[in-house]
Design an enzyme around this catalytic site. Structure first.
Site, PDB file in Angstrom:
ATOM      1  N   ALA A  60      23.221  54.531  30.242  1.00 44.32           N
ATOM      2  CA  ALA A  60      22.965  53.096  30.352  1.00 44.32           C
ATOM      3  C   ALA A  60      24.276  52.327  30.286  1.00 44.32           C
ATOM      4  O   ALA A  60      25.302  52.854  29.839  1.00 44.32           O
ATOM      5  CB  ALA A  60      22.047  52.629  29.223  1.00 44.32           C
ATOM      6  N   THR A  62      25.928  49.751  28.154  1.00 41.17           N
ATOM      7  CA  THR A  62      25.641  49.347  26.773  1.00 41.17           C
ATOM      8  C   THR A  62      26.660  48.377  26.177  1.00 41.17           C
ATOM      9  O   THR A  62      26.577  48.056  24.998  1.00 41.17           O
ATOM     10  CB  THR A  62      25.554  50.588  25.863  1.00 41.17           C
ATOM     11  OG1 THR A  62      26.782  51.315  25.956  1.00 41.17           O
ATOM     12  CG2 THR A  62      24.390  51.474  26.243  1.00 41.17           C
ATOM     13  N   THR A 101      15.403  49.341  24.077  1.00 38.49           N
ATOM     14  CA  THR A 101      16.110  48.698  22.973  1.00 38.49           C
ATOM     15  C   THR A 101      15.291  47.587  22.321  1.00 38.49           C
ATOM     16  O   THR A 101      14.405  46.995  22.963  1.00 38.49           O
ATOM     17  CB  THR A 101      17.429  48.088  23.517  1.00 38.49           C
ATOM     18  OG1 THR A 101      18.050  47.276  22.522  1.00 38.49           O
ATOM     19  CG2 THR A 101      17.173  47.214  24.739  1.00 38.49           C
ATOM     20  N   TYR A 125      22.139  42.092  28.568  1.00 34.25           N
ATOM     21  CA  TYR A 125      21.819  43.495  28.285  1.00 34.25           C
ATOM     22  C   TYR A 125      20.311  43.666  28.074  1.00 34.25           C
ATOM     23  O   TYR A 125      19.673  44.543  28.671  1.00 34.25           O
ATOM     24  CB  TYR A 125      22.591  43.960  27.055  1.00 34.25           C
ATOM     25  CG  TYR A 125      22.153  45.297  26.522  1.00 34.25           C
ATOM     26  CD1 TYR A 125      22.416  46.470  27.229  1.00 34.25           C
ATOM     27  CD2 TYR A 125      21.465  45.400  25.313  1.00 34.25           C
ATOM     28  CE1 TYR A 125      21.995  47.704  26.746  1.00 34.25           C
ATOM     29  CE2 TYR A 125      21.054  46.626  24.822  1.00 34.25           C
ATOM     30  CZ  TYR A 125      21.316  47.776  25.542  1.00 34.25           C
ATOM     31  OH  TYR A 125      20.889  48.996  25.062  1.00 34.25           O
ATOM     32  N   LYS A 129      17.617  45.882  30.333  1.00 37.22           N
ATOM     33  CA  LYS A 129      16.807  46.984  29.784  1.00 37.22           C
ATOM     34  C   LYS A 129      15.317  46.716  29.984  1.00 37.22           C
ATOM     35  O   LYS A 129      14.536  47.642  30.229  1.00 37.22           O
ATOM     36  CB  LYS A 129      17.131  47.199  28.301  1.00 37.22           C
ATOM     37  CG  LYS A 129      18.540  47.717  28.033  1.00 37.22           C
ATOM     38  CD  LYS A 129      18.828  49.064  28.687  1.00 37.22           C
ATOM     39  CE  LYS A 129      18.196  50.220  27.938  1.00 37.22           C
ATOM     40  NZ  LYS A 129      18.599  51.531  28.527  1.00 37.22           N
ATOM     41  N   TRP A 150      20.542  50.079  16.750  1.00 38.36           N
ATOM     42  CA  TRP A 150      21.622  50.364  15.796  1.00 38.36           C
ATOM     43  C   TRP A 150      21.981  51.861  15.754  1.00 38.36           C
ATOM     44  O   TRP A 150      21.928  52.512  14.722  1.00 38.36           O
ATOM     45  CB  TRP A 150      21.247  49.886  14.405  1.00 38.36           C
ATOM     46  CG  TRP A 150      20.985  48.421  14.262  1.00 38.36           C
ATOM     47  CD1 TRP A 150      20.681  47.534  15.260  1.00 38.36           C
ATOM     48  CD2 TRP A 150      20.996  47.659  13.049  1.00 38.36           C
ATOM     49  NE1 TRP A 150      20.504  46.275  14.735  1.00 38.36           N
ATOM     50  CE2 TRP A 150      20.688  46.310  13.381  1.00 38.36           C
ATOM     51  CE3 TRP A 150      21.206  47.980  11.708  1.00 38.36           C
ATOM     52  CZ2 TRP A 150      20.615  45.290  12.432  1.00 38.36           C
ATOM     53  CZ3 TRP A 150      21.134  46.977  10.756  1.00 38.36           C
ATOM     54  CH2 TRP A 150      20.849  45.643  11.118  1.00 38.36           C
TER      55      TRP A 150
END
Length: 281
Positions: A60, A62, A101, A125, A129, A150
């Protein structure tokens, strides 16, 4: 099973490959060396040639703050490339695991988000996603969408490594305390992802280590367990302005794991203890 894993140079992909090998699956690893996610034809050709029974899509874009300046690139990787891989999975009849996420949620309030809670990403972001999730759900029936937060693992940068590095030169640190979530150890997560792909219990899941904390709480526990004499002063997010808005509430409910009969991951404190031992080794 023959399982293709993308993003094997990242924290999660690295650990998924280890778990697959330990369980006797035929694991095919893919990184930028094998194909670029943004080269849709090359990606399709690689997957069609490999003919996997399942794809675990860990790769991905990120870089959350950088994504604010590279919105199109972020969307192509997390949205477009995911759609492309999902289409190939559909065509060859492969199961598909998409790693998503907490950033797909608006990140407000104090309640833990259930899997079907209203979405509302607050940064590029998160939007990208969510686009990946929507593509997977639109194209596939045999999918697992797994939202995490996290993340820390042995293979790459993360908050724990940053804190330990800072402890070498600082005895006082200020850390944000108004963002609440759950750390996720990739070694634990990888086991659960492989558990999932070995079943047909398709759906959307939240998978983080158990328990909630702030970044400041997390930092304090890192220093406590690592035996570092560092004083952590909690501060609000406004003390560290970032390009991308971060969710204040990243709590996610594990009810979907319970409904499907999957195990919860150990507590984040336990995960941290094992991770510190892994770092030592």
């Amino acid at each position: 099973m023959k399982i293709l894993v993308t993003g094997i140079t990242g924290q999660l992909g690295h650990d998924v490959m280890k778990v697959l090998a330990a369980r006797g699956h035929e694991a095919i690893g893919a990184s930028r060396k094998e194909f670029s996610l943004t080269d849709f034809d090359a990606a399709r050709a690689f997957v069609e040639n490999a003919k996997p029974d399942a794809i675990i899509h860990c790769a991905a874009y990120t870089a959350v703050d950088k994504a604010e300046d590279e919105k199109d690139q972020c969307m192509i990787v997390n949205g477009g490339a995911t759609r492309n891989l999902a289409a190939v999975a559909r065509d060859i009849g492969a199961k598909f695991v998409y790693i998503s996420t907490d950033y797909v949620f608006p990140g407000i309030g104090e309640e833990a988000y259930d899997v079907d809670a209203p979405k509302g990403p607050t940064n590029a972001y998160g939007l990208s996603k969510l686009a990946g999730e929507e593509a997977v759900q639109e194209l596939l029936e045999k999918y697992f969408i797994v939202r995490i937060s996290w993340v820390f693992g042995i293979n790459g940068k993360n908050f724990i490594k940053t804190m330990l590095k800072l402890a070498e030169t600082h005895d006082k640190l200020t850390v944000v305390d108004d963002q609440i979530g759950s750390p996720t150890y990739t070694a634990d997560l990888a086991e659960l992802l492989v558990d999932m792909v070995e079943t047909d219990k398709y759906g959307v899941y939240h998978a983080t280590n158990e328990g909630f904390c702030s970044w400041a709480d997390f930092a304090k526990e890192i220093f406590r367990q690592a035996g570092k004499n560092v004083t952590v002063t909690p501060v609000p997010s406004s003390a560290y302005p970032t390009k991308a808005t971060r969710p204040k509430n990243s709590r996610m409910s594990k009810a979907s794991l319970d409904r499907a009969g999957f195990h919860h991951l150990p507590t984040w404190q336990d995960a941290l203890s094992r991770y510190l031992r892994e770092l030592e080794a």
